[in-house]
Scaffold this motif. Structure first.
Motif, PDB file in Angstrom:
ATOM      1  N   HIS A 166     -29.913 -30.953 -53.601  1.00 16.94           N
ATOM      2  CA  HIS A 166     -29.306 -30.012 -53.039  1.00 16.94           C
ATOM      3  C   HIS A 166     -29.769 -28.787 -51.404  1.00 16.94           C
ATOM      4  CE1 HIS A 166     -26.669 -25.860 -53.174  1.00 16.94           C
ATOM      5  NE2 HIS A 166     -27.712 -24.997 -53.490  1.00 16.94           N
ATOM      6  N   GLU A 167     -30.856 -29.060 -51.399  1.00 17.49           N
ATOM      7  CA  GLU A 167     -31.285 -29.125 -49.918  1.00 17.49           C
ATOM      8  C   GLU A 167     -30.848 -29.652 -49.037  1.00 17.49           C
ATOM      9  OE1 GLU A 167     -32.694 -29.719 -52.469  1.00 17.49           O
ATOM     10  OE2 GLU A 167     -34.892 -28.745 -53.111  1.00 17.49           O
ATOM     11  N   GLN A 168     -29.722 -30.760 -49.219  1.00 16.59           N
ATOM     12  CA  GLN A 168     -29.507 -31.651 -47.819  1.00 16.59           C
ATOM     13  C   GLN A 168     -27.761 -30.812 -47.456  1.00 16.59           C
ATOM     14  OE1 GLN A 168     -28.271 -35.360 -47.992  1.00 16.59           O
ATOM     15  NE2 GLN A 168     -30.677 -35.703 -47.990  1.00 16.59           N
ATOM     16  N   ILE A 170     -27.167 -27.494 -48.169  1.00 20.20           N
ATOM     17  CA  ILE A 170     -27.583 -26.414 -48.037  1.00 20.20           C
ATOM     18  C   ILE A 170     -27.637 -26.403 -46.094  1.00 20.20           C
ATOM     19  CG2 ILE A 170     -29.437 -24.965 -47.956  1.00 20.20           C
ATOM     20  CD1 ILE A 170     -27.430 -24.936 -50.181  1.00 20.20           C
ATOM     21  N   LYS A 171     -28.553 -27.214 -46.013  1.00 18.66           N
ATOM     22  CA  LYS A 171     -29.326 -27.509 -44.830  1.00 18.66           C
ATOM     23  C   LYS A 171     -28.011 -27.805 -43.639  1.00 18.66           C
ATOM     24  CE  LYS A 171     -33.119 -28.725 -41.151  1.00 18.66           C
ATOM     25  NZ  LYS A 171     -33.863 -27.791 -40.911  1.00 18.66           N
ATOM     26  N   ALA A 172     -27.260 -28.601 -44.515  1.00 16.61           N
ATOM     27  CA  ALA A 172     -25.670 -28.919 -43.590  1.00 16.61           C
ATOM     28  C   ALA A 172     -25.510 -27.839 -42.888  1.00 16.61           C
ATOM     29  CB  ALA A 172     -24.870 -29.776 -44.317  1.00 16.61           C
ATOM     30  N   GLN A 173     -25.055 -26.832 -44.011  1.00 19.40           N
ATOM     31  CA  GLN A 173     -24.575 -25.237 -43.852  1.00 19.40           C
ATOM     32  C   GLN A 173     -24.974 -24.404 -42.330  1.00 19.40           C
ATOM     33  OE1 GLN A 173     -22.184 -23.560 -47.461  1.00 19.40           O
ATOM     34  NE2 GLN A 173     -23.705 -25.318 -48.489  1.00 19.40           N
ATOM     35  N   THR A 174     -26.871 -24.721 -42.853  1.00 21.86           N
ATOM     36  CA  THR A 174     -27.121 -23.510 -41.366  1.00 21.86           C
ATOM     37  C   THR A 174     -26.822 -24.311 -40.282  1.00 21.86           C
ATOM     38  OG1 THR A 174     -29.542 -24.787 -41.753  1.00 21.86           O
ATOM     39  CG2 THR A 174     -29.183 -22.998 -43.040  1.00 21.86           C
ATOM     40  N   LEU A 175     -26.530 -25.125 -40.753  1.00 17.55           N
ATOM     41  CA  LEU A 175     -26.738 -26.160 -38.985  1.00 17.55           C
ATOM     42  C   LEU A 175     -24.866 -25.559 -38.336  1.00 17.55           C
ATOM     43  CD1 LEU A 175     -28.323 -29.630 -39.423  1.00 17.55           C
ATOM     44  CD2 LEU A 175     -29.144 -27.575 -38.327  1.00 17.55           C
ATOM     45  N   GLY A 176     -24.694 -25.404 -39.962  1.00 14.33           N
ATOM     46  CA  GLY A 176     -22.894 -24.588 -39.066  1.00 14.33           C
ATOM     47  C   GLY A 176     -21.716 -25.330 -39.841  1.00 14.33           C
ATOM     48  N   ALA A 177     -22.380 -26.816 -40.564  1.00 14.04           N
ATOM     49  CA  ALA A 177     -21.373 -27.591 -40.812  1.00 14.04           C
ATOM     50  C   ALA A 177     -19.992 -27.090 -42.200  1.00 14.04           C
ATOM     51  CB  ALA A 177     -21.519 -28.971 -41.843  1.00 14.04           C
ATOM     52  N   GLN A 181     -16.647 -30.859 -42.377  1.00 14.22           N
ATOM     53  CA  GLN A 181     -17.799 -32.161 -41.905  1.00 14.22           C
ATOM     54  C   GLN A 181     -18.748 -32.371 -42.711  1.00 14.22           C
ATOM     55  OE1 GLN A 181     -18.858 -28.395 -38.711  1.00 14.22           O
ATOM     56  NE2 GLN A 181     -17.481 -30.035 -37.215  1.00 14.22           N
TER      57      GLN A 181
END
Lengths: 272, 263
Positions: A166-168, A170-177, A181
């Protein structure tokens, strides 16, 4: 004396041990064949090596009397085309639906139970329906392979997508994905090698469906040929055909494994 | 300069209250350490800051604007693990944030814009000391290098908030001190606000400008469901490192060590 689980064969012993079961099978065949042929030289059940070699020569290098085809080549081409088309279509559908089902909660809610139920339908049981609907041509055979393995691929991939940490996501969303994307840059690249595994596991059933469909209605193909030869008790053709099919299946699996290793090198790096 | 305001936040799961009556406001450029026993809801609180979960009651404002209920690029995050993408090299991991922002459809850049993104990412990698490892995949990096990469990856989006969820928990002490220094330097340079969940008190006090402790006030078995954890200690920390920019004298006074027990 060390424990059995701690005793390891060296390289040479490993090779010899790996060859042993194959050797034993050949030996058992040779002995049984010899014993039967000694009683009745015309026995067709376990043909000797010379008879086998003659049959192999006949189907491989001598044109067929009726059409002038090289039977093994013809059967192989036809069967591989059916298998390739079926598995290819199943891969495409399975990958797209599987990724969507694993990633998008609304699609998961809609499809999960449906895929689970459909995957329980024995594909061979609907073969008559396929023949009635699509006729006896190529379509029915290809559809059988697709219907037979697509539910498994979908379920397998959806599960693998859900297993992504799940972390991946979330991380992608914090990178604006965006969702698109995330699918294209995070999920798809990590799922392609999983798709190869999934297809490798589906190849066994795919061969089964191919041979079953060819046995019932076809004019050529590996499955058609062995079931045709059964009428004449031509074990001398059936046995080499089975060996050839096994070789083809093994080669496909080997090629897929090699592709996975070459195309997805990140999976093999470091201490994973 | 970012100011985070937490207004009477509650979080319940069904009948279980996890957090209650959480209110505080942060000064610009704070480094807040969140501490507390396991299961006290500090990670839940961080996930609410992240937007991964929404408060059941109350709200969280960043510069006066209520937080969106999903993660967004103004909030970077580093987890204890799984923060970087295994199928991308170190450089690609850092470039990803830039590429996603500039290329909505393909998520890949080409030509001049790609070179610009690559140069910016290389600079970012250099600031965490990973310039020599840019072509390595995460599985080839040590734990400390992976966390440094995760920090670089998050910072390339220039977030207002950086959220760290036990980021150094799995590192050995020497490596940990090294990553601490890198993090402090970057924090001073960027002026962002950092929230860090940790179970290591010395780390909390070493890095934080303020340490907030969560704990349950009521621990009797029959009270466990109805009462959640809340802020039990809220301590400003005297900085051994000079603050990045000359702050107003009133704030400097506030920075004096004092123990404010919120009971």
């Amino acid at each position: 004396m060390r424990r059995l689980i701690n005793q390891r064969p060296d390289v040479l012993s490993k090779l010899l041990l790996a060859a042993l079961p194959f050797f034993l099978v050949f030996l058992a065949y040779a002995l049984a064949s010899q014993a039967r042929l000694a009683l009745n030289p015309d026995d067709k059940l376990l043909p000797g090596w010379t008879t086998l070699m003659e049959a192999i020569n006949r189907v491989t290098f001598v044109p067929d009397l009726r059409e002038g085809d090289y039977l093994l080549l013809l059967d192989t081409t036809v069967s591989m085309e059916r298998l390739g088309t079926g598995v290819g279509i199943a891969m495409a559908i399975g990958f797209i639906v599987g990724v969507l089902q694993g990633l998008i909660p609304y699609i998961r809610a809609t499809l999960t139970n449906f895929t689970n139920v459909v995957s329980m339908i024995p594909a061979l049981a609907i073969l008559p329906i396929l023949f009635i609907t699509f006729g006896l041509g190529e379509t029915a055979k290809i559809v059988l392979i697709v219907v037979g393995i697509v539910p498994f691929i979908i379920r397998d991939l959806a599960q693998r997508v859900e297993e992504l940490p799940h972390e991946q996501i979330i991380k992608a969303q914090t990178l604006g994905a965006s969702t698109w994307q995330i699918a294209m840059r995070i999920v798809v690249p990590q799922m392609l090698p999983r798709l190869i595994d999934s297809v490798r596991m589906s190849l066994g059933p795919a061969w089964l469906y191919l041979i079953a469909a060819e046995a019932i209605a076809a004019e050529s193909g590996l499955g058609y040929r062995i079931f045709l030869m059964r009428r004449y008790l031509s074990m001398d053709v059936i046995l080499p055909y089975v060996a050839w099919i096994t070789f083809l299946a093994f080669s496909l699996d080997f090629l897929l494994r090699a592709l996975r290793r070459v195309a997805f090198r990140w999976m093999y790096r470091g201490h994973m | 300069m970012t100011r985070v305001t937490v207004e009477n936040v509650w979080k319940t799961y069904g009948r279980q209250t996890v957090l209650e009556r959480i209110s505080f406001e942060t000064a610009p450029q704070s480094f807040i350490s969140l501490v507390g026993p396991s299961g006290c809801g500090k990670s839940t609180f961080l996930r609410m800051l992240l937007g991964d979960e929404a408060p059941t009651q109350g709200r969280i404002l960043v510069d006066g604007v209520a937080l969106q209920a999903e993660p967004s690029p103004d909030r970077g995050v580093v987890f204890q693990k799984y923060s970087v993408f295994p199928h991308l090299t170190a450089l690609q991991n850092v470039m990803l944030g830039i590429e996603l922002g500039q290329s909505p459809f393909l998520g890949h850049l080409f030509g001049k814009r790609r070179r610009a993104a690559r140069d910016a990412s290389r600079a970012m990698l250099k600031s965490v000391g990973l310039e020599a490892a840019e072509n390595k995949y995460p599985a080839e990096l040590s734990g400390g290098m992976q966390q440094r990469l995760a920090i670089a990856q998050a910072l390339v989006k220039r977030p207002k908030l950086l959220l760290l969820d036990e980021p150094f928990g799995a590192l050995d002490p020497g490596i940990r001190a090294e990553v601490h220094e890198i993090l402090l330097t970057l924090w001073r340079e960027t002026g962002m606000t950092i929230f860090m969940v940790t179970h290591d008190l010395s780390e909390a006090f070493k890095l934080g400008t303020r340490v907030i402790a969560f704990d349950r006030r009521k621990n009797r078995p029959e009270e466990l469901e109805a009462y959640g954890a809340t802020i039990t200690f809220d301590l400003p920390v005297m900085r051994k490192i000079p603050p990045p920019e000359p702050v107003a004298s009133t704030e400097a006074v506030e920075q004096k060590p004092k123990i404010a027990i919120v009971r």
